[in-house]
Design a protein around this motif. Structure first.
Motif: not given
Length: 317
Positions: A13-19, A66-67, A278-279
């Motif tokens: 899920w952190g990688s989704n936030h990053i992108r 924070m993920a 998420l966006t």
């Protein structure tokens, strides 16, 4: 200039936030206990990799997403807000109410934004459903039930209830506007000591009832929230395509000569603006940082979610 945001935790899920933060032009840094993993994401997204212990004093970071595994959320959130950073903490924000209360209190005392990642609150279909309810289109809401079923993911710390139910509990609390006065939970563990199936039954002070069913051992996916009102019923079904995600049923039920009668009408599909939850969530977080407005998904609400999860947890030997 947009706030400079770092992501702590470079897992799924952190990688989704990053992108997503990169696409919004707000990604400043990435951080992970596995430095090589963080450096890989930093290289891919043209940002800095920062060790977790160095992140909080980094002058180039205004806020932290924070993920992490949930047992670390409270500790790191407190460190972040005390260092002057705003935070968005993924669900669940802690593994117990006391830790969550400490973290939320620290954010309030530091004057920082403390937002929680209840991402479905930012789903356009749920936003539209909530506006219909607020406008009285469904009448008085009397019952809410949610089903979140599928196969996986399997965690060593979280059971099906704690992993899946926070999404739906946040939506239910947004509709009810108040926590339940009674919570009863049922669970079943098939793989180990953690529940793979979970039911929650909730009773609210105004008489509204609600139940939630979560499963990580189900052969098909179901992502459905149903709201039953005195005028109409509505279903938010996230498995359906955009044109069918939100349906309103205007069934009629009445008594005729002492007998119940009803008419079942075809659903009306309510138009919903397409958009990635998420966006929209991260855009909201950025807006809160810039304006200092209170987030839609607050730490106080997350505490109520944890209270319900705690009350509904069934332990297995």
């Amino acid at each position: 200039m947009k706030p400079r945001i770092a992501v702590l935790g470079c897992g799924y899920w952190g990688s989704n936030h990053i992108r997503t933060l990169k696409s919004l032009g707000a990604l400043s840094a990435v951080s992970d206990a596995n430095l090589a993993r963080a450096e890989g994401f930093a290289s891919e997204h043209d940002c800095r990799a920062v060790a977790p212990d160095a992140l909080f004093d980094d002058p180039q970071v205004d806020a932290v997403v924070m993920a992490l595994p949930p047992q670390f959320h409270a500790e790191y959130a407190i460190r972040a807000v005390e260092a002057g950073k705003d935070v968005l903490v993924e669900k669940p924000v802690a593994l117990n109410v006391e830790d969550a209360e400490r973290a939320v209190r620290a954010g309030r005392e530091a004057g920082r934004i403390y937002m929680v990642g209840h991402v479905l609150r930012f789903h356009p279909a749920f936003e539209t459903l909530k506006s219909l309810i607020d406008a009285g289109e469904l009448g008085e809401v009397r019952y809410i039930h949610s089903h979140r079923l599928g196969l996986g993911k399997f965690h060593t710390e979280n059971d099906a209830l704690w992993d899946l139910a926070p999404h739906d509990l946040s939506m239910i609390l947004a509709i009810t506007g108040a926590p339940p006065i009674e919570v009863r939970g049922e669970g079943a563990a098939l793989l180990d000591h953690l529940s793979d199936f979970a039911h929650l039954h909730m009773h609210f002070a105004n008489g509204l009832r609600s139940h939630l069913f979560a499963s990580r051992l189900n052969p098909y996916r179901e992502r459905r929230l149903t709201v039953v009102g005195t005028k109409a019923m509505a279903v938010f079904d996230d498995v359906e395509p955009w044109g069918r995600k939100l349906a309103v049923y205007r069934h009629a039920v009445w008594q005729d000569s002492g007998q119940w009668a009803f008419t079942a009408n075809e659903p009306t599909y309510v138009p919903v603006e397409e958009g990635m939850p998420l966006t929209r969530e991260l855009e909201h977080f950025i807006g809160c940082i810039e304006t200092r407005a209170e987030p839609r998904t607050t730490g106080e609400e997350a505490i109520e979610v944890l209270r319900i999860l705690t009350a509904g947890t069934v332990t297995h030997d």
